[in-house]
Design a protein around this motif. Sequence first.
Motif, PDB file in Angstrom:
ATOM      1  N   TYR A  59      -9.060 -12.784   9.340  1.00  0.00           N
ATOM      2  CA  TYR A  59      -8.150 -12.006  10.196  1.00  0.00           C
ATOM      3  C   TYR A  59      -6.962 -11.425   9.430  1.00  0.00           C
ATOM      4  O   TYR A  59      -6.736 -10.226   9.514  1.00  0.00           O
ATOM      5  N   PRO A  60      -6.196 -12.216   8.659  1.00  0.00           N
ATOM      6  CA  PRO A  60      -5.036 -11.630   7.993  1.00  0.00           C
ATOM      7  C   PRO A  60      -5.413 -10.547   6.984  1.00  0.00           C
ATOM      8  O   PRO A  60      -4.708  -9.573   6.835  1.00  0.00           O
ATOM      9  N   THR A  61      -6.550 -10.704   6.315  1.00  0.00           N
ATOM     10  CA  THR A  61      -6.948  -9.706   5.327  1.00  0.00           C
ATOM     11  C   THR A  61      -7.316  -8.390   6.005  1.00  0.00           C
ATOM     12  O   THR A  61      -6.957  -7.322   5.537  1.00  0.00           O
ATOM     13  N   SER A  62      -8.022  -8.474   7.142  1.00  0.00           N
ATOM     14  CA  SER A  62      -8.408  -7.237   7.820  1.00  0.00           C
ATOM     15  C   SER A  62      -7.199  -6.548   8.444  1.00  0.00           C
ATOM     16  O   SER A  62      -7.131  -5.328   8.483  1.00  0.00           O
ATOM     17  N   SER A  63      -6.231  -7.307   8.918  1.00  0.00           N
ATOM     18  CA  SER A  63      -5.063  -6.678   9.528  1.00  0.00           C
ATOM     19  C   SER A  63      -4.094  -6.151   8.472  1.00  0.00           C
ATOM     20  O   SER A  63      -3.259  -5.315   8.757  1.00  0.00           O
ATOM     21  N   ARG A  64      -4.202  -6.653   7.244  1.00  0.00           N
ATOM     22  CA  ARG A  64      -3.311  -6.244   6.166  1.00  0.00           C
ATOM     23  C   ARG A  64      -3.751  -4.960   5.497  1.00  0.00           C
ATOM     24  O   ARG A  64      -3.034  -4.421   4.669  1.00  0.00           O
ATOM     25  N   ALA A  65      -4.928  -4.456   5.828  1.00  0.00           N
ATOM     26  CA  ALA A  65      -5.480  -3.308   5.111  1.00  0.00           C
ATOM     27  C   ALA A  65      -4.637  -2.044   5.291  1.00  0.00           C
ATOM     28  O   ALA A  65      -4.615  -1.196   4.405  1.00  0.00           O
ATOM     29  N   GLY A  66      -3.928  -1.905   6.389  1.00  0.00           N
ATOM     30  CA  GLY A  66      -3.140  -0.698   6.619  1.00  0.00           C
ATOM     31  C   GLY A  66      -1.741  -0.738   6.045  1.00  0.00           C
ATOM     32  O   GLY A  66      -1.110   0.299   5.857  1.00  0.00           O
ATOM     33  N   VAL A 115       4.819  -3.316  11.425  1.00  0.00           N
ATOM     34  CA  VAL A 115       3.360  -3.178  11.426  1.00  0.00           C
ATOM     35  C   VAL A 115       2.704  -4.512  11.773  1.00  0.00           C
ATOM     36  O   VAL A 115       1.743  -4.570  12.543  1.00  0.00           O
ATOM     37  N   THR A 116       3.222  -5.602  11.213  1.00  0.00           N
ATOM     38  CA  THR A 116       2.669  -6.920  11.515  1.00  0.00           C
ATOM     39  C   THR A 116       2.830  -7.253  12.990  1.00  0.00           C
ATOM     40  O   THR A 116       1.903  -7.769  13.626  1.00  0.00           O
ATOM     41  N   GLN A 117       3.989  -6.960  13.559  1.00  0.00           N
ATOM     42  CA  GLN A 117       4.206  -7.234  14.973  1.00  0.00           C
ATOM     43  C   GLN A 117       3.273  -6.412  15.853  1.00  0.00           C
ATOM     44  O   GLN A 117       2.720  -6.918  16.831  1.00  0.00           O
ATOM     45  N   VAL A 118       3.083  -5.155  15.514  1.00  0.00           N
ATOM     46  CA  VAL A 118       2.185  -4.299  16.295  1.00  0.00           C
ATOM     47  C   VAL A 118       0.747  -4.808  16.186  1.00  0.00           C
ATOM     48  O   VAL A 118       0.029  -4.907  17.196  1.00  0.00           O
ATOM     49  N   LEU A 119       0.306  -5.156  14.972  1.00  0.00           N
ATOM     50  CA  LEU A 119      -1.062  -5.638  14.804  1.00  0.00           C
ATOM     51  C   LEU A 119      -1.281  -6.981  15.490  1.00  0.00           C
ATOM     52  O   LEU A 119      -2.352  -7.225  16.053  1.00  0.00           O
ATOM     53  N   LEU A 120      -0.287  -7.856  15.453  1.00  0.00           N
ATOM     54  CA  LEU A 120      -0.426  -9.135  16.145  1.00  0.00           C
ATOM     55  C   LEU A 120      -0.423  -8.966  17.665  1.00  0.00           C
ATOM     56  O   LEU A 120      -1.028  -9.757  18.386  1.00  0.00           O
ATOM     57  N   PRO A 124      -4.428 -10.265  18.743  1.00  0.00           N
ATOM     58  CA  PRO A 124      -3.870 -11.626  18.583  1.00  0.00           C
ATOM     59  C   PRO A 124      -4.825 -12.521  17.800  1.00  0.00           C
ATOM     60  O   PRO A 124      -6.049 -12.355  17.901  1.00  0.00           O
ATOM     61  N   PRO A 125      -4.279 -13.450  17.026  1.00  0.00           N
ATOM     62  CA  PRO A 125      -5.154 -14.354  16.257  1.00  0.00           C
ATOM     63  C   PRO A 125      -5.967 -15.255  17.177  1.00  0.00           C
ATOM     64  O   PRO A 125      -5.520 -15.617  18.261  1.00  0.00           O
ATOM     65  N   LEU A 126      -7.150 -15.566  16.710  1.00  0.00           N
ATOM     66  CA  LEU A 126      -8.057 -16.398  17.536  1.00  0.00           C
ATOM     67  C   LEU A 126      -7.743 -17.855  17.395  1.00  0.00           C
ATOM     68  O   LEU A 126      -7.323 -18.394  16.503  1.00  0.00           O
TER      69      LEU A 126
END
Length: 126
Positions: A59-66, A115-120, A124-126
């Motif tokens: 999850y963190p790696t896929s959300s960090r791509a942008g 960006v982290t807040q928007v992606l979370l 949301p993490p599982l």
Amino acid sequence: MDPIRKLVTPRLFACILMLFFLTILADAFGIMGGGFVTVFMNHQNGTQYLSWAWEHLRYPTSSRAGQPLFSGFIIASIGCFYGMRTTGGTEGVGRSTIQAVVVASVLIIFVDFLVTQVLLTLFPPL
């Protein structure tokens, strides 16, 4: 000649592209370094490390791509902005460099937070 078209645009695209690939490379070396420490220094199973790392980093790696795309844009645009406004010879270059680094660093931290807040919020993490 248009300086924006000849100087700023190529630098902007190059910085965004290379920061994206540099982030992928840094993540890969970080995972390999963690595997090296796990296997050779802690004497644990490498397969277990890879399966655990895949489950926890997926999850963190896929959300960090942008995020490198935003960071690359900030670095290049702030650097070009202060570089194009530089006056005063070598002292002016030094001042502009310091200002650009400070502004870009603060802006990157702020934009990464947003960006982290928007992606979370969206994912949301599982």
